[in-house]
Design a protein around this motif. Sequence first.
Motif, PDB file in Angstrom:
ATOM      1  N   HIS A  63       0.831  -1.211   0.000  1.00 37.23           N
ATOM      2  CA  HIS A  63       0.000   0.000   0.000  1.00 37.23           C
ATOM      3  C   HIS A  63       0.864   1.259   0.000  1.00 37.23           C
ATOM      4  N   THR A  64       1.912   1.252   0.786  1.00 42.05           N
ATOM      5  CA  THR A  64       2.754   2.446   0.907  1.00 42.05           C
ATOM      6  C   THR A  64       3.560   2.682  -0.366  1.00 42.05           C
ATOM      7  N   LEU A  65       4.157   1.609  -0.925  1.00 40.79           N
ATOM      8  CA  LEU A  65       4.904   1.770  -2.173  1.00 40.79           C
ATOM      9  C   LEU A  65       4.000   2.229  -3.306  1.00 40.79           C
ATOM     10  N   ALA A  66       2.756   1.727  -3.341  1.00 42.03           N
ATOM     11  CA  ALA A  66       1.833   2.132  -4.404  1.00 42.03           C
ATOM     12  C   ALA A  66       1.663   3.647  -4.434  1.00 42.03           C
ATOM     13  N   ALA A  67       1.638   4.268  -3.269  1.00 39.61           N
ATOM     14  CA  ALA A  67       1.476   5.723  -3.192  1.00 39.61           C
ATOM     15  C   ALA A  67       2.803   6.452  -3.360  1.00 39.61           C
ATOM     16  N   LEU A  68       3.854   5.982  -2.689  1.00 38.06           N
ATOM     17  CA  LEU A  68       5.145   6.675  -2.752  1.00 38.06           C
ATOM     18  C   LEU A  68       5.756   6.624  -4.147  1.00 38.06           C
ATOM     19  N   LEU A  69       5.704   5.475  -4.807  1.00 33.64           N
ATOM     20  CA  LEU A  69       6.331   5.359  -6.126  1.00 33.64           C
ATOM     21  C   LEU A  69       5.689   6.271  -7.160  1.00 33.64           C
ATOM     22  N   GLU A 100      16.630   3.845 -12.660  1.00 29.82           N
ATOM     23  CA  GLU A 100      15.588   4.781 -12.252  1.00 29.82           C
ATOM     24  C   GLU A 100      14.585   4.088 -11.328  1.00 29.82           C
ATOM     25  N   VAL A 101      14.206   2.861 -11.677  1.00 27.42           N
ATOM     26  CA  VAL A 101      13.273   2.089 -10.851  1.00 27.42           C
ATOM     27  C   VAL A 101      13.919   1.802  -9.493  1.00 27.42           C
ATOM     28  N   ALA A 102      15.176   1.370  -9.502  1.00 24.64           N
ATOM     29  CA  ALA A 102      15.877   1.054  -8.246  1.00 24.64           C
ATOM     30  C   ALA A 102      15.984   2.278  -7.349  1.00 24.64           C
ATOM     31  N   ALA A 103      16.287   3.434  -7.928  1.00 15.19           N
ATOM     32  CA  ALA A 103      16.401   4.667  -7.138  1.00 15.19           C
ATOM     33  C   ALA A 103      15.043   5.024  -6.518  1.00 15.19           C
ATOM     34  N   ALA A 104      13.964   4.851  -7.271  1.00 16.33           N
ATOM     35  CA  ALA A 104      12.620   5.140  -6.750  1.00 16.33           C
ATOM     36  C   ALA A 104      12.252   4.162  -5.635  1.00 16.33           C
ATOM     37  N   ILE A 105      12.593   2.892  -5.806  1.00 15.15           N
ATOM     38  CA  ILE A 105      12.342   1.895  -4.764  1.00 15.15           C
ATOM     39  C   ILE A 105      13.135   2.258  -3.515  1.00 15.15           C
ATOM     40  N   LYS A 106      14.410   2.577  -3.679  1.00 18.00           N
ATOM     41  CA  LYS A 106      15.257   2.905  -2.528  1.00 18.00           C
ATOM     42  C   LYS A 106      14.714   4.114  -1.771  1.00 18.00           C
ATOM     43  N   SER A 107      14.406   5.191  -2.466  1.00 18.34           N
ATOM     44  CA  SER A 107      13.940   6.393  -1.761  1.00 18.34           C
ATOM     45  C   SER A 107      12.579   6.150  -1.106  1.00 18.34           C
ATOM     46  N   SER A 108      11.738   5.324  -1.743  1.00 15.33           N
ATOM     47  CA  SER A 108      10.443   4.990  -1.141  1.00 15.33           C
ATOM     48  C   SER A 108      10.634   4.158   0.122  1.00 15.33           C
ATOM     49  N   LEU A 109      11.546   3.196   0.077  1.00 11.77           N
ATOM     50  CA  LEU A 109      11.829   2.386   1.273  1.00 11.77           C
ATOM     51  C   LEU A 109      12.447   3.224   2.380  1.00 11.77           C
ATOM     52  N   GLU A 110      13.262   4.226   2.008  1.00 10.08           N
ATOM     53  CA  GLU A 110      13.820   5.131   3.023  1.00 10.08           C
ATOM     54  C   GLU A 110      12.703   5.896   3.720  1.00 10.08           C
ATOM     55  N   ASP A 111      11.756   6.412   2.942  1.00 11.45           N
ATOM     56  CA  ASP A 111      10.604   7.093   3.557  1.00 11.45           C
ATOM     57  C   ASP A 111       9.821   6.130   4.442  1.00 11.45           C
ATOM     58  N   LEU A 112       9.562   4.942   3.941  1.00  9.08           N
ATOM     59  CA  LEU A 112       8.817   3.956   4.718  1.00  9.08           C
ATOM     60  C   LEU A 112       9.540   3.627   6.022  1.00  9.08           C
ATOM     61  N   ALA A 113      10.821   3.402   5.943  1.00  9.97           N
ATOM     62  CA  ALA A 113      11.595   3.009   7.125  1.00  9.97           C
ATOM     63  C   ALA A 113      11.704   4.122   8.160  1.00  9.97           C
ATOM     64  N   HIS A 114      11.794   5.374   7.709  1.00  7.23           N
ATOM     65  CA  HIS A 114      12.161   6.458   8.630  1.00  7.23           C
ATOM     66  C   HIS A 114      11.153   7.588   8.780  1.00  7.23           C
ATOM     67  N   ARG A 115      10.209   7.735   7.852  1.00  6.32           N
ATOM     68  CA  ARG A 115       9.337   8.890   7.907  1.00  6.32           C
ATOM     69  C   ARG A 115       7.846   8.570   7.906  1.00  6.32           C
ATOM     70  N   VAL A 116       7.450   7.457   7.366  1.00  3.39           N
ATOM     71  CA  VAL A 116       6.026   7.134   7.267  1.00  3.39           C
ATOM     72  C   VAL A 116       5.456   6.803   8.648  1.00  3.39           C
ATOM     73  N   ALA A 117       4.325   7.416   8.970  1.00  2.00           N
ATOM     74  CA  ALA A 117       3.575   7.112  10.192  1.00  2.00           C
ATOM     75  C   ALA A 117       2.313   6.355   9.775  1.00  2.00           C
ATOM     76  N   TRP A 118       1.663   5.718  10.743  1.00  2.32           N
ATOM     77  CA  TRP A 118       0.480   4.925  10.445  1.00  2.32           C
ATOM     78  C   TRP A 118      -0.551   5.713   9.646  1.00  2.32           C
ATOM     79  N   GLU A 119      -0.772   6.980  10.019  1.00  2.00           N
ATOM     80  CA  GLU A 119      -1.782   7.784   9.321  1.00  2.00           C
ATOM     81  C   GLU A 119      -1.397   8.075   7.868  1.00  2.00           C
ATOM     82  N   ASP A 120      -0.132   7.846   7.484  1.00  2.00           N
ATOM     83  CA  ASP A 120       0.307   8.033   6.102  1.00  2.00           C
ATOM     84  C   ASP A 120      -0.016   6.829   5.214  1.00  2.00           C
TER      85      ASP A 120
END
Length: 163
Positions: A63-69, A100-120
């Motif tokens: 769900h989170t990657l679908a929105a972040l990517l 380009e895909v790998a960079a988008a995956i990496k930055s999305s996982l960084e957000d997920l790991a460190h910045r995403v809260a449940w309400e996001d």
Amino acid sequence: MGEVELAEVESFSLDHTRVRAPYVRLIGVEHGPKGDAISNYDIRLVQPNEAEIPTGGLHTIEHTLAALLRTRFDGLIDISPFGCRTGFHLIAWGEPEPAEVAAAIKSSLEDLAHRVAWEDVPGTDAVSCGNYRDHSLFSAKEWAKAVLDRGISLDAFDRSRIA
């Protein structure tokens, strides 16, 4: 052998004992009757047959990657988990470069790991999800951190970190 005719599926001919996750691998590009290109990527987050992401964590990652990517590159059609729970198919319009895909995956996982809260996390209630009770942000964050610690390769058979 049975009487049923089955098409060959590229993913099932991949030697899962030889790949070295995490990686981004272009499975193939299909061209439609009007020339439109659709790219299919193997986004492998964990080593096949050695680990699998629990369904709650995988569901939240999905769900989170679908929105972040969709904020990181144009043309994302879908990102769907593998039934084996080791990663995702990423389907996109056009022919984005694997880097380009790998960079988008990496930055999305960084957000997920460190910045995403449940309400996001999108789609976590009965109206917007078909199994809303099966989510785990804690698990999603832990798996995202584990992938980031290993790095993401552009070669499914070599652990050369690029992202």
